[in-house]
Scaffold this active site. Structure first.
Site, PDB file in Angstrom:
ATOM      1  N   SER A 114      24.965 -64.315  19.462  1.00  0.00           N
ATOM      2  CA  SER A 114      24.566 -64.433  18.059  1.00  0.00           C
ATOM      3  C   SER A 114      24.575 -63.043  17.415  1.00  0.00           C
ATOM      4  O   SER A 114      24.533 -62.919  16.192  1.00  0.00           O
ATOM      5  CB  SER A 114      23.175 -65.066  17.938  1.00  0.00           C
ATOM      6  OG  SER A 114      22.252 -64.404  18.775  1.00  0.00           O
ATOM      7  N   ASP A 154      24.741 -62.726  27.110  1.00  0.00           N
ATOM      8  CA  ASP A 154      25.742 -63.781  26.941  1.00  0.00           C
ATOM      9  C   ASP A 154      27.122 -63.300  27.349  1.00  0.00           C
ATOM     10  O   ASP A 154      27.538 -62.200  26.963  1.00  0.00           O
ATOM     11  CB  ASP A 154      25.820 -64.185  25.459  1.00  0.00           C
ATOM     12  CG  ASP A 154      25.010 -65.428  25.157  1.00  0.00           C
ATOM     13  OD1 ASP A 154      24.743 -66.211  26.081  1.00  0.00           O
ATOM     14  OD2 ASP A 154      24.658 -65.611  23.970  1.00  0.00           O
ATOM     15  N   LYS A 189      24.577 -65.504  30.747  1.00  0.00           N
ATOM     16  CA  LYS A 189      24.514 -66.888  30.254  1.00  0.00           C
ATOM     17  C   LYS A 189      25.922 -67.329  29.878  1.00  0.00           C
ATOM     18  O   LYS A 189      26.663 -66.590  29.216  1.00  0.00           O
ATOM     19  CB  LYS A 189      23.568 -66.984  29.043  1.00  0.00           C
ATOM     20  CG  LYS A 189      23.538 -68.384  28.421  1.00  0.00           C
ATOM     21  CD  LYS A 189      22.301 -68.620  27.558  1.00  0.00           C
ATOM     22  CE  LYS A 189      22.373 -68.033  26.174  1.00  0.00           C
ATOM     23  NZ  LYS A 189      23.480 -68.528  25.320  1.00  0.00           N
ATOM     24  N   GLU A 202      20.230 -76.410  23.230  1.00  0.00           N
ATOM     25  CA  GLU A 202      20.192 -76.060  21.806  1.00  0.00           C
ATOM     26  C   GLU A 202      20.470 -77.278  20.937  1.00  0.00           C
ATOM     27  O   GLU A 202      21.477 -77.988  21.152  1.00  0.00           O
ATOM     28  CB  GLU A 202      21.240 -74.958  21.516  1.00  0.00           C
ATOM     29  CG  GLU A 202      21.264 -74.555  20.040  1.00  0.00           C
ATOM     30  CD  GLU A 202      22.035 -73.273  19.754  1.00  0.00           C
ATOM     31  OE1 GLU A 202      22.486 -72.585  20.701  1.00  0.00           O
ATOM     32  OE2 GLU A 202      22.181 -72.944  18.559  1.00  0.00           O
TER      33      GLU A 202
HETATM   34  O1  KIV Z   1      23.448 -66.315  21.179  1.00  0.00           O
HETATM   35  C1  KIV Z   1      22.251 -66.664  21.142  1.00  0.00           C
HETATM   36  O2  KIV Z   1      21.409 -66.061  20.469  1.00  0.00           O
HETATM   37  C2  KIV Z   1      21.875 -67.830  21.920  1.00  0.00           C
HETATM   38  C3  KIV Z   1      20.522 -68.432  21.655  1.00  0.00           C
HETATM   39  C4  KIV Z   1      20.563 -69.188  20.389  1.00  0.00           C
HETATM   40  C5  KIV Z   1      20.052 -69.256  22.784  1.00  0.00           C
HETATM   41  O3  KIV Z   1      22.632 -68.299  22.704  1.00  0.00           O
END
Ligand code: KIV
Length: 283
Positions: A49, A87, A117, A187
């Site tokens: 994000s 991520d 993740k 989500e």
């Molecule tokens: O990228 C992000 O911030 C996320 C969260 C919304 C879990 O994956």
């Protein structure tokens, strides 16, 4: 304010067994990481994000490995003891096992992340998750609305409202657990589906827009602090309005500079009358 020891994957499993709820928030920079660690947030997530809320992209798709590494390093410098998840950006875990392992390894070796993740529960995400967990890289899964592939489905909408998609989420959650995920983000799914998935899995389920029945919650920090400049999703609770506070402060600064009341004496450095006279006497 609570000083915490560094949590590990087994602490998260124990917390689930003991019914203790987990807190996770996103961080993309050093000062935010310092604040989150000071408050004792259990998990810091460098979410992709980053693309939308910090870098001004339209989606998470353009976010690169180098950008994620750069921001993960900054967050690690600000949070020595927090459990740090980062991520894997779009196309960093789709091309081959070798590249996925190399990329995940860079997050742990070069940026100090504790886990990565991956989005999705399709064949690719499952086999990549399996490849990573087999060599000891902790993986957090992410199901429901998965922004990297949102345009394949209904866009940025709730997932799992129909029986078929709810069943798919349930099956994929189980498969991700079998593939070795230590936790799972859900989500934008209906609260009852999230509660059911949570009750069926041994690993902690962390919800965002998934109701109160999960083992923990995550929010995008700029959203909950009122810093995000675009529209935020309905599930976000805004705990503060930092944008308004910032605008008030910046307006005051502009006004004071223009009228000459800033900088005042206490913001300036001074010299003695004698030294000044000496300087003025030189030609
Ligand atoms: O990228 C992000 O911030 C996320 C969260 C919304 C879990 O994956």
């Amino acid at each position: 304010m609570e000083k915490k020891k560094k949590l590990t994957v087994s602490d998260f499993l124990r917390m689930k067994q003991e019914g203790r709820r987990l807190t996770m928030l996103t961080a993309y920079d050093f000062p935010t990481a310092v604040l989150l660690e000071r408050c004792g947030v259990d998990i810091l997530l460098v979410g992709d994000s980053l693309g939308n809320v910090i870098l001004g992209y339209e989606s998470t798709l353009p976010v690169t490995m180098e950008e994620m590494l750069h921001h993960t390093r900054a967050v690690r410098r600000g949070s020595r003891t927090s459990f740090l998840v980062t991520d894997m950006p779009f196309m960093s875990y789709q091309i081959s096992f070798e590249l996925t392992i190399a990329n995940a390894g860079r997050f742990l070796k070069e940026a100090g992340a504790d886990a990565v993740k991956l989005e999705g529960g399709d064949e690719n995400s499952l086999s990549m998750t399996n490849a990573l967990t087999r060599i000891g890289i902790p993986v957090m899964g992410h199901l429901g609305l998965t922004p990297q592939t949102a345009s394949l489905g209904e866009g940025m909408k709730v997932r799992g409202k129909e029986r078929e998609s709810a069943q798919r989420i349930m099956e994929q959650a189980r498969k991700l657990e079998q593939a070795g995920c230590f936790s799972l983000v859900l989500e934008c799914v209906p609260d009852r589906l999230a509660a059911l998935v949570t009750s069926r899995l041994k690993i902690p389920v962390i919800g965002i827009g998934a109701g109160p029945g999960c083992d923990g919650q995550v929010l995008v920090t700029p959203d909950m602090l009122g810093l995000t400049q675009s529209r935020v999703p309905r599930f976000v609770k805004q705990y503060a309005n930092f944008s308004e506070t910032a605008v008030t402060a910046i307006d005051a600064y502009i006004r004071e500079v223009r009228e000459g009341s800033f900088p005042a004496g206490e913001h300036s450095f001074h010299m003695s009358d004698e030294d000044l006279r000496h300087l003025e006497a030189l030609d």
